[in-house]
Write a protein that holds these residues in place. Structure first.
Motif, PDB file in Angstrom:
ATOM      1  N   TYR A  90       0.816  -1.129   0.084  1.00  0.00           N
ATOM      2  CA  TYR A  90       0.042   0.056   0.076  1.00  0.00           C
ATOM      3  C   TYR A  90       0.951   1.171   0.123  1.00  0.00           C
ATOM      4  O   TYR A  90       0.321   2.393  -0.027  1.00  0.00           O
ATOM      5  N   GLY A  91       2.159   1.214  -0.074  1.00  0.00           N
ATOM      6  CA  GLY A  91       3.001   2.329  -0.085  1.00  0.00           C
ATOM      7  C   GLY A  91       3.404   2.828   1.241  1.00  0.00           C
ATOM      8  O   GLY A  91       4.197   3.544   1.657  1.00  0.00           O
ATOM      9  N   SER A  92       3.127   2.190   2.389  1.00  0.00           N
ATOM     10  CA  SER A  92       3.441   2.593   3.801  1.00  0.00           C
ATOM     11  C   SER A  92       4.521   1.754   4.143  1.00  0.00           C
ATOM     12  O   SER A  92       4.967   0.693   3.650  1.00  0.00           O
ATOM     13  N   VAL A  93       5.341   2.525   5.040  1.00  0.00           N
ATOM     14  CA  VAL A  93       6.700   2.069   5.455  1.00  0.00           C
ATOM     15  C   VAL A  93       6.262   0.998   6.597  1.00  0.00           C
ATOM     16  O   VAL A  93       5.585   1.409   7.655  1.00  0.00           O
ATOM     17  N   GLN A  94       6.863  -0.337   6.555  1.00  0.00           N
ATOM     18  CA  GLN A  94       6.696  -1.272   7.460  1.00  0.00           C
ATOM     19  C   GLN A  94       8.231  -1.727   7.906  1.00  0.00           C
ATOM     20  O   GLN A  94       9.134  -1.834   6.862  1.00  0.00           O
TER      21      GLN A  94
END
Length: 489
Positions: free
Chosen positions: A180-184
Motif C-alpha cells: 500500500y506504499g506505507s513504511v513497515q
C-alpha cells in the motif's frame, strides 16, 4: 438712417422696487441648510485647567516618581535571562487572532501522534517462556527510506547479572514499503550477545554506529553498512569487552575533540562507575571515573542515567534523585582508598587511569532519576530530568555557574519509567500501561492518551528518532509499538 416711429413722447409711470435694507434694524440671518428655526445663541465658556490626581495617592505624590530600592544585580540577571526569550518570541511575528465566534481547538498546533505498527520479538529461550519480558532497549540508526531509520531492539525478563544468558541477542529491523506504499519494519537479522542487553545508544556523530551494554557489565559497539551497488545490508560487531563493574544502566556518546574524528563512549555502571572508551582507529578503555559527590564519603552511590552536555561535561542521575554535573577537564587521581590515608595503614596506591571528576550538584529530585535529556536551541541549552513520580525539571545549563533555578512540572500519576520530550519542549510523551501513549502538554497541563493495542504490560522504555518523526515504546512482554509523529512546518 434711424427709424423714429418706434419711439414715443409719452411718459409712463415709474415702477418701484422697494429696498429690504433698513439701517435702523438688524436683520436675522437663517441658514437654509438647517431648516427654518434660528440657531441657538453662541455662548463663550471660560475653560479652567483642572489638576489631575491619582485616586490611590490623594495624600501624597505618585510613587512612580519616588526613588525605590532596587537590587541592580538581580535586575541585571533577570533581564539577561528574559531578553533572549522576548527577542525570540518577537521573531515569530504577529500571532494570528482567533475569532471569538470560531471554534478553536488544539489541532491548530499541528502536532499529531498515531499508532503505526506493532513488532513482536520471538522468545528463543525455552526455559524463559513463563517469565514476562518487561525489560528492553531500542535505538534508531541512520535514515534508510522515506524519513524512516533502521531500528535495533532487545528484550528480556528482569533478572540478576549472574543469571544464564545463552539466548540473549539483539535484532535489527529495516524499513520497507508494503503493497500500500506505507513504511513497515521487517526483521533483517539477529546477533547473539554475552548477556541480556540493558541499554542501546546510537552515535549521534555517525548514525551507522551504535553501542550496547548488558546486565553483566559487557560493552559492545556495532556498525551497520548498506552497499549501494547490490543493496546488501552489512551488520558487524566492531568491539566487545567484559568489565569488572556492575551492569551498564545507560550509555552516552561524546566528541572528545571537535577537530578530530575521535569519539568517546561513556558507559554508566550501576555501582557508581563511569567508563570512557576511546573510539577511533583503535577502540579501548581510556579512563575510569568514580562518582563520589562531596559529603557522601563511604556511602555507596547507585547510578541510573547518563547524558553528555558538551565536549567536556556529562551528567549522571542517581537512585536517590541526585543530578550531578561532572567535568572531564578537572580530574583528581584516586587510589584504592580514594586518594586518602586510613589510620594505621600505608598511603593509598594511585591506580592508573582512575579519576574522580569535579562535580557540581544540580537541584535534585526526591526519587530515582529515570530520564536525562539534552535539548538545545539557538541561544540556550536545557537538561530535562524526570524521576519515577513524573516530576520533570528543566535545567538551564547555558551558564552552569550562574544558572537559574529549574522550571518544575509535575505530571500526573501513574509512575514514569521513561519520558521523551519534543525539541520545542512543548510536549512530554510517556508510555502508559497496556499499549497507551500519554501526551502531556506543558503550557496548559492538558493530557491525552493515544493508541489502543492488544499488548499488555507496563513498558520500560520510550525512544524518539533523531528526526522526531518516529517513537517506539515497549516492551509489552516482548512486543513493541511504533508511533508516527506528524507536525506542520
Amino acid at each position: 438712417m434711424m427709424n423714429l416711429d418706434r419711439f414715443t413722447m409719452i411718459s409712463n409711470e415709474v415702477v418701484e422696487f422697494r429696498s429690504t435694507y433698513f439701517p435702523e434694524e438688524k436683520p436675522t440671518l437663517v441658514d437654509s441648510s438647517i431648516g427654518t428655526d434660528p440657531p441657538a445663541p453662541k455662548v463663550d465658556v471660560e475653560i479652567t485647567a483642572t489638576e489631575r490626581k491619582d485616586i490611590g495617592t490623594q495624600t501624597g505624590g505618585s510613587p512612580r516618581h519616588m526613588a525605590a530600592n532596587c537590587d541592580e544585580g538581580k535586575l541585571s540577571n533577570w533581564l539577561r535571562r528574559v531578553y533572549p526569550l522576548v527577542e525570540e518570541e518577537l521573531s515569530f511575528g504577529i500571532t494570528e487572532v482567533c475569532d471569538m465566534y470560531d471554534e478553536c481547538d488544539d489541532s491548530s498546533d499541528g502536532f499529531t501522534v498515531r499508532m503505526h505498527q506493532e513488532l513482536k520479538l520471538q522468545n528463543t529461550d525455552p526455559a524463559d517462556t513463563s517469565r514476562k519480558r518487561n525489560m528492553g532497549a531500542a535505538a534508531w540508526l541512520s535514515v534508510l527510506t522515506r524519513n524512516a531509520p533502521i531500528l535495533v531492539l532487545a528484550s528480556s525478563s528482569h533478572h540478576e547479572a549472574w543469571c544464564d544468558h545463552i539466548f540473549a541477542s539483539i535484532t535489527v529491523f529495516t524499513p520497507r514499503r508494503d503493497s500500500y506504499g506505507s513504511v513497515q519494519w521487517v526483521e533483517l537479522c539477529s546477533n547473539p550477545v554475552k548477556a541480556c542487553i540493558e541499554s542501546l545508544e546510537t552515535n549521534p556523530f555517525n548514525k551507522d554506529m551504535f553501542a550496547g551494554g548488558t546486565v553483566s557489565g559487557d560493552v559492545y559497539i556495532w556498525h551497520y553498512e548498506l552497499n549501494l551497488r547490490n543493496e546488501q545490508n552489512s551488520f558487524s560487531e566492531l568491539f566487545s569487552e567484559t568489565t569488572d563493574f556492575g551492569k551498564v544502566v545507560d550509555m552516552a556518546w561524546i566528541r572528545l575533540n571537535p577537530l578530530t574524528k575521535d569519539f568517546g563512549l561513556l558507559s554508566c555502571h550501576s555501582d557508581g562507575i563511569v567508563l570512557l572508551w576511546k573510539v577511533g582507529k583503535h577502540i579501548g578503555k581510556d579512563k575510569i571515573f568514580r562518582i563520589t559527590p562531596q559529603g557522601t564519603s563511604g556511602k555507596a552511590i547507585i547510578l541510573t542515567r547518563i547524558s553528555t552536555i558538551s565536549n567536556s561535561e556529562f551528567v549522571v542521575g542517581t537512585v536517590d534523585g541526585g543530578i550531578l554535573l561532572c567535568s572531564l577537564t578537572q580530574l583528581i587521581p584516586i587510589g584504592a582508598s580514594d586518594g586518602g590515608e586510613r589510620s594505621g595503614s600505608s598511603p593509598a596506591v594511585v591506580k592508573r587511569n582512575h579519576f574522580a571528576p569535579t562535580i557540581i550538584e544540580l537541584k535534585s529530585h526526591s526519587f530515582a532519576v529515570t530520564t536525562l535529556l539534552k535539548k538545545e536551541n539557538a541561544r540556550q541549552k536545557f537538561l530535562v530530568s524526570c524521576d519515577i513520580t513524573g516530576e520533570v525539571f528543566f535545567h538551564d545549563i547555558t551558564d552552569v555557574i550562574n544558572s537559574a533555578p529549574p522550571i518544575i512540572i509535575k505530571m500526573p500519576l501513574p509512575f514514569k519509567n521513561r519520558i521523551a520530550c519534543t525539541d520545542d519542549m512543548r510536549f512530554i510523551l510517556s508510555p502508559n500501561n497496556d499499549g497507551m501513549l500519554e501526551i502531556y502538554r506543558i503550557d496548559d497541563g492538558s493530557q491525552e492518551n493515544v493508541g489502543e493495542s492488544k499488548l499488555r504490560g507496563k513498558p520500560s522504555l520510550i525512544r524518539a528518532s533523531s528526526n522526531g518523526k518516529w517513537i517506539i515504546t515497549g516492551p509489552y512482554d516482548g512486543g513493541f509499538i511504533i508511533y508516527f509523529v506528524e507536525r506542520e512546518e
